[in-house]
Design an enzyme around this catalytic site. Structure first.
Site: not given
Ligand code: NI
Length: 172
Positions: A47, A52, A100-101, A142-143, A146
């Site tokens: 995701g 981000q 997480c990226l 999670h997304e 953000h």
């Molecule tokens: Ni993330």
């Protein structure tokens, strides 16, 4: 379109509340989503949220076909979700390891509610409404975090369960 730089934990945009999308079905929105899809694919993520890649809008993408990062995980349909709203269902929580990226090479054990309903829109403006549980619910939560400036370490109950992925699963 192109693979974008993914901001890392500490960047102010990752701590900020993102803004609702006002207009659907525009070249700008299509371009943003293509960039997000390219970036998520390049980093092999499950995701990605627009902040981000430094775009402070309430846009997330997620989906898993078969992902080597999550070999035992059931697939999630590839989804573009804009201006999402979440309803929490029930009171059952489960803990699972997240990454997480924006926090490369790390993992944390995060408790989250197991059942949700989410609503929102795709890039054309079509309404999306789905029930989700398990990993699907976890990815969506999670997304959407953000979009509200929250990264998963803030949700870890015991910071002993946070560390580098090549260290944390070693037998002690
Ligand atoms: Ni993330």
């Amino acid at each position: 379109m192109s693979v974008k730089v993914v901001l890392r934990m500490g960047h102010p945009l990752l701590k900020s509340i993102a803004n609702p999308v006002q207009e659907f079905n525009t070249p700008e929105l299509d371009c943003l989503i293509e960039d997000m899809l390219d970036t998520m694919a390049d980093f092999d993520g499950a995701g990605l949220a627009a902040p981000q890649i430094a775009v402070p809008l309430r846009v997330v993408i997620f989906g898993i076909e078969h992902n080597p990062r999550y070999p035992d995980i059931e697939p999630i349909p590839q989804t573009v979700l804009i201006n999402p709203e979440i309803s929490l269902i029930g009171e059952k929580f489960e803990s699972a390891w997240e990454g997480c990226l924006s926090i490369p090479n790390m993992r944390g054990l995060v408790p989250r509610i197991t059942n949700i309903k989410y609503k929102g829109f795709d890039q054309i403006g079509n309404e999306i409404e789905r029930f989700a549980d398990g990993f699907h619910a976890r990815v969506v939560l999670h997304e959407i975090d953000h979009l509200d400036g929250i990264l998963y370490p803030e949700r870890i109950k015991d910071l002993k369960n946070f560390g580098f992925e090549d260290q944390i699963f070693l037998e002690s």
